[in-house]
Design an enzyme around this catalytic site. Sequence first.
Site, PDB file in Angstrom:
ATOM      1  N   LYS A  13       0.842  -1.214   0.000  1.00  0.00           N
ATOM      2  CA  LYS A  13       0.000   0.000   0.000  1.00  0.00           C
ATOM      3  C   LYS A  13       0.874   1.259   0.000  1.00  0.00           C
ATOM      4  O   LYS A  13       0.643   2.178  -0.785  1.00  0.00           O
ATOM      5  CB  LYS A  13      -0.917   0.022   1.238  1.00  0.00           C
ATOM      6  CG  LYS A  13      -1.862  -1.164   1.300  1.00  0.00           C
ATOM      7  CD  LYS A  13      -2.771  -1.106   2.517  1.00  0.00           C
ATOM      8  CE  LYS A  13      -2.054  -1.237   3.846  1.00  0.00           C
ATOM      9  NZ  LYS A  13      -1.376  -2.541   4.044  1.00  0.00           N
ATOM     10  N   ARG A  88      -9.503   1.086   8.514  1.00  0.00           N
ATOM     11  CA  ARG A  88      -9.059  -0.276   8.762  1.00  0.00           C
ATOM     12  C   ARG A  88     -10.146  -1.086   9.444  1.00  0.00           C
ATOM     13  O   ARG A  88      -9.903  -2.199   9.883  1.00  0.00           O
ATOM     14  CB  ARG A  88      -7.867  -0.203   9.703  1.00  0.00           C
ATOM     15  CG  ARG A  88      -6.599  -0.880   9.221  1.00  0.00           C
ATOM     16  CD  ARG A  88      -5.540  -0.561  10.258  1.00  0.00           C
ATOM     17  NE  ARG A  88      -4.323  -1.292  10.091  1.00  0.00           N
ATOM     18  CZ  ARG A  88      -3.243  -0.845   9.471  1.00  0.00           C
ATOM     19  NH1 ARG A  88      -3.248   0.322   8.887  1.00  0.00           N
ATOM     20  NH2 ARG A  88      -2.152  -1.582   9.453  1.00  0.00           N
ATOM     21  N   ARG A 127      11.281  -6.027   4.759  1.00  0.00           N
ATOM     22  CA  ARG A 127      11.084  -4.565   4.768  1.00  0.00           C
ATOM     23  C   ARG A 127      12.064  -3.884   5.726  1.00  0.00           C
ATOM     24  O   ARG A 127      12.262  -4.318   6.847  1.00  0.00           O
ATOM     25  CB  ARG A 127       9.649  -4.224   5.185  1.00  0.00           C
ATOM     26  CG  ARG A 127       9.441  -2.718   5.326  1.00  0.00           C
ATOM     27  CD  ARG A 127       7.993  -2.324   5.260  1.00  0.00           C
ATOM     28  NE  ARG A 127       7.146  -2.967   6.243  1.00  0.00           N
ATOM     29  CZ  ARG A 127       5.823  -2.847   6.269  1.00  0.00           C
ATOM     30  NH1 ARG A 127       5.206  -2.132   5.338  1.00  0.00           N
ATOM     31  NH2 ARG A 127       5.116  -3.456   7.186  1.00  0.00           N
ATOM     32  N   ARG A 161      11.138  -2.498  11.402  1.00  0.00           N
ATOM     33  CA  ARG A 161      10.101  -2.053  12.335  1.00  0.00           C
ATOM     34  C   ARG A 161       9.874  -3.129  13.391  1.00  0.00           C
ATOM     35  O   ARG A 161       9.830  -4.314  13.074  1.00  0.00           O
ATOM     36  CB  ARG A 161       8.789  -1.811  11.582  1.00  0.00           C
ATOM     37  CG  ARG A 161       8.705  -0.472  10.910  1.00  0.00           C
ATOM     38  CD  ARG A 161       7.554  -0.351   9.944  1.00  0.00           C
ATOM     39  NE  ARG A 161       6.280  -0.849  10.444  1.00  0.00           N
ATOM     40  CZ  ARG A 161       5.137  -0.806   9.758  1.00  0.00           C
ATOM     41  NH1 ARG A 161       5.125  -0.290   8.535  1.00  0.00           N
ATOM     42  NH2 ARG A 161       4.027  -1.273  10.272  1.00  0.00           N
ATOM     43  N   ARG A 172      -0.926  -9.147  13.465  1.00  0.00           N
ATOM     44  CA  ARG A 172      -1.444  -8.123  12.547  1.00  0.00           C
ATOM     45  C   ARG A 172      -2.278  -8.764  11.441  1.00  0.00           C
ATOM     46  O   ARG A 172      -3.265  -8.193  10.993  1.00  0.00           O
ATOM     47  CB  ARG A 172      -0.288  -7.304  11.967  1.00  0.00           C
ATOM     48  CG  ARG A 172       0.300  -6.346  13.016  1.00  0.00           C
ATOM     49  CD  ARG A 172       1.648  -5.818  12.616  1.00  0.00           C
ATOM     50  NE  ARG A 172       1.582  -4.957  11.461  1.00  0.00           N
ATOM     51  CZ  ARG A 172       2.582  -4.774  10.604  1.00  0.00           C
ATOM     52  NH1 ARG A 172       3.721  -5.395  10.782  1.00  0.00           N
ATOM     53  NH2 ARG A 172       2.445  -3.971   9.589  1.00  0.00           N
TER      54      ARG A 172
HETATM   55  P1  ADP Z   1       2.254  -1.865   3.178  1.00  0.00           P
HETATM   56  O1  ADP Z   1       2.298  -0.355   3.121  1.00  0.00           O
HETATM   57  O2  ADP Z   1       1.036  -2.445   2.533  1.00  0.00           O
HETATM   58  O3  ADP Z   1       2.471  -2.410   4.559  1.00  0.00           O
HETATM   59  P2  ADP Z   1       4.830  -1.673   1.775  1.00  0.00           P
HETATM   60  O4  ADP Z   1       4.526  -0.754   0.623  1.00  0.00           O
HETATM   61  O5  ADP Z   1       5.608  -1.124   2.912  1.00  0.00           O
HETATM   62  O6  ADP Z   1       3.473  -2.391   2.304  1.00  0.00           O
HETATM   63  O7  ADP Z   1       5.573  -2.948   1.161  1.00  0.00           O
HETATM   64  C1  ADP Z   1       6.047  -3.995   2.018  1.00  0.00           C
HETATM   65  C2  ADP Z   1       7.439  -4.413   1.568  1.00  0.00           C
HETATM   66  O8  ADP Z   1       7.348  -5.075   0.305  1.00  0.00           O
HETATM   67  C3  ADP Z   1       8.420  -3.250   1.386  1.00  0.00           C
HETATM   68  O9  ADP Z   1       9.685  -3.671   1.830  1.00  0.00           O
HETATM   69  C4  ADP Z   1       8.385  -2.998  -0.132  1.00  0.00           C
HETATM   70  O10 ADP Z   1       9.637  -2.512  -0.601  1.00  0.00           O
HETATM   71  C5  ADP Z   1       8.098  -4.375  -0.697  1.00  0.00           C
HETATM   72  N1  ADP Z   1       7.240  -4.370  -1.892  1.00  0.00           N
HETATM   73  C6  ADP Z   1       6.168  -3.557  -2.126  1.00  0.00           C
HETATM   74  N2  ADP Z   1       5.588  -3.855  -3.303  1.00  0.00           N
HETATM   75  C7  ADP Z   1       6.300  -4.896  -3.828  1.00  0.00           C
HETATM   76  C8  ADP Z   1       6.202  -5.667  -5.028  1.00  0.00           C
HETATM   77  N3  ADP Z   1       5.250  -5.456  -5.936  1.00  0.00           N
HETATM   78  N4  ADP Z   1       7.103  -6.659  -5.223  1.00  0.00           N
HETATM   79  C9  ADP Z   1       8.064  -6.912  -4.309  1.00  0.00           C
HETATM   80  N5  ADP Z   1       8.236  -6.217  -3.173  1.00  0.00           N
HETATM   81  C10 ADP Z   1       7.358  -5.216  -2.921  1.00  0.00           C
HETATM   82  P1  AMP Z   2       0.908   0.281   9.013  1.00  0.00           P
HETATM   83  O1  AMP Z   2       2.073   1.229   8.908  1.00  0.00           O
HETATM   84  O2  AMP Z   2      -0.248   0.681   8.160  1.00  0.00           O
HETATM   85  O3  AMP Z   2       1.314  -1.143   8.838  1.00  0.00           O
HETATM   86  O4  AMP Z   2       0.367   0.421  10.526  1.00  0.00           O
HETATM   87  C1  AMP Z   2       1.183   0.067  11.612  1.00  0.00           C
HETATM   88  C2  AMP Z   2       0.348   0.006  12.891  1.00  0.00           C
HETATM   89  O5  AMP Z   2      -0.235   1.297  13.180  1.00  0.00           O
HETATM   90  C3  AMP Z   2      -0.849  -0.948  12.874  1.00  0.00           C
HETATM   91  O6  AMP Z   2      -0.493  -2.285  13.148  1.00  0.00           O
HETATM   92  C4  AMP Z   2      -1.740  -0.327  13.958  1.00  0.00           C
HETATM   93  O7  AMP Z   2      -1.263  -0.632  15.261  1.00  0.00           O
HETATM   94  C5  AMP Z   2      -1.526   1.165  13.732  1.00  0.00           C
HETATM   95  N1  AMP Z   2      -2.506   1.723  12.761  1.00  0.00           N
HETATM   96  C6  AMP Z   2      -2.242   2.213  11.523  1.00  0.00           C
HETATM   97  N2  AMP Z   2      -3.365   2.641  10.939  1.00  0.00           N
HETATM   98  C7  AMP Z   2      -4.368   2.406  11.823  1.00  0.00           C
HETATM   99  C8  AMP Z   2      -5.778   2.602  11.789  1.00  0.00           C
HETATM  100  N3  AMP Z   2      -6.398   3.111  10.700  1.00  0.00           N
HETATM  101  N4  AMP Z   2      -6.498   2.239  12.870  1.00  0.00           N
HETATM  102  C9  AMP Z   2      -5.908   1.715  13.955  1.00  0.00           C
HETATM  103  N5  AMP Z   2      -4.588   1.481  14.059  1.00  0.00           N
HETATM  104  C10 AMP Z   2      -3.817   1.835  12.996  1.00  0.00           C
END
Ligand code: ADP
Ligand code: AMP
Length: 216
Positions: A13, A88, A127, A161, A172
């Site tokens: 995302k 969410r 990541r 993280r 999660r």
């Molecule tokens: P989210 O925001 O949904 O938690 P991220 O955008 O942070 O996910 O992506 C999670 C991990 O996967 C990051 O380390 C990112 O660089 C990697 N990633 C994202 N999209 C792709 C893809 N299409 N193919 C391979 N790796 C990806």
């Molecule tokens: P993310 O960076 O989107 O993976 O979010 C990391 C963490 O932040 C989640 O596991 C939740 O603990 C908190 N969080 C992010 N967005 C929300 C939301 N919309 N509602 C509640 N908790 C959130």
Amino acid sequence: MRLVLVGPPGAGKGTQATLLAASLGVPHISTGVLLRDEARAGTPLGEQVAEVMATGGLVPTPVTLGLVEQRIAEPDAAEGFILDGFPRSTEQAEALDALLAPHGQELTAVVLLDLPDEEVVRRIGGRRVCAADAAHSFHLDTAPPADPGVCDHCGGELFQREDDRPETVLRRQQVYRAETVPLISYYEAAGLLRRVAATGPVAEVAQRIRAVLPTG
Ligand code: ADP
Ligand code: AMP
């Protein structure tokens, strides 16, 4: 364009929201980033937030809603935004609708990034994020930094993280299934949902997203 990106943790995302924000000229708003900033600031609220995030649970809706309300009221979001990680839950989706309605605004579309569990684990496992700017994100295998451990964009230190460790990732994923998956039918019923396969290279996923968005 007012977009929401939904999907399991690690679906891409943030990665896709960054690209969309650049191409559409609207801000990328990630509640995860806003909450991590709050936690880092060390305020009493930040301390509470950090505790919840470390366990993989959801931060209370009034907190996330307040952050989103403040952020989308900023001038750069007047023409739209890409929300990543919010809503969410169905409760949050209803709250967002109620926030937009008095301004005569509504969502343009909701993109669901679909990714199988085993790929979620691979993406989260690799990541690495930048200590200086939470929006700078890398992957050890698929998007490695030029210099290991160092952010390509700003030279900040890269780290894993705390909530990306395996025990918390499992929690999660459970929270995603219990709280976030019901959103899918909420947005389906509203005619807003666009389902996109999040597998394959970043550019291919981006292309699939562009193909389901309204033009103009
Ligand atoms: P989210 O925001 O949904 O938690 P991220 O955008 O942070 O996910 O992506 C999670 C991990 O996967 C990051 O380390 C990112 O660089 C990697 N990633 C994202 N999209 C792709 C893809 N299409 N193919 C391979 N790796 C990806
Ligand atoms: P993310 O960076 O989107 O993976 O979010 C990391 C963490 O932040 C989640 O596991 C939740 O603990 C908190 N969080 C992010 N967005 C929300 C939301 N919309 N509602 C509640 N908790 C959130």
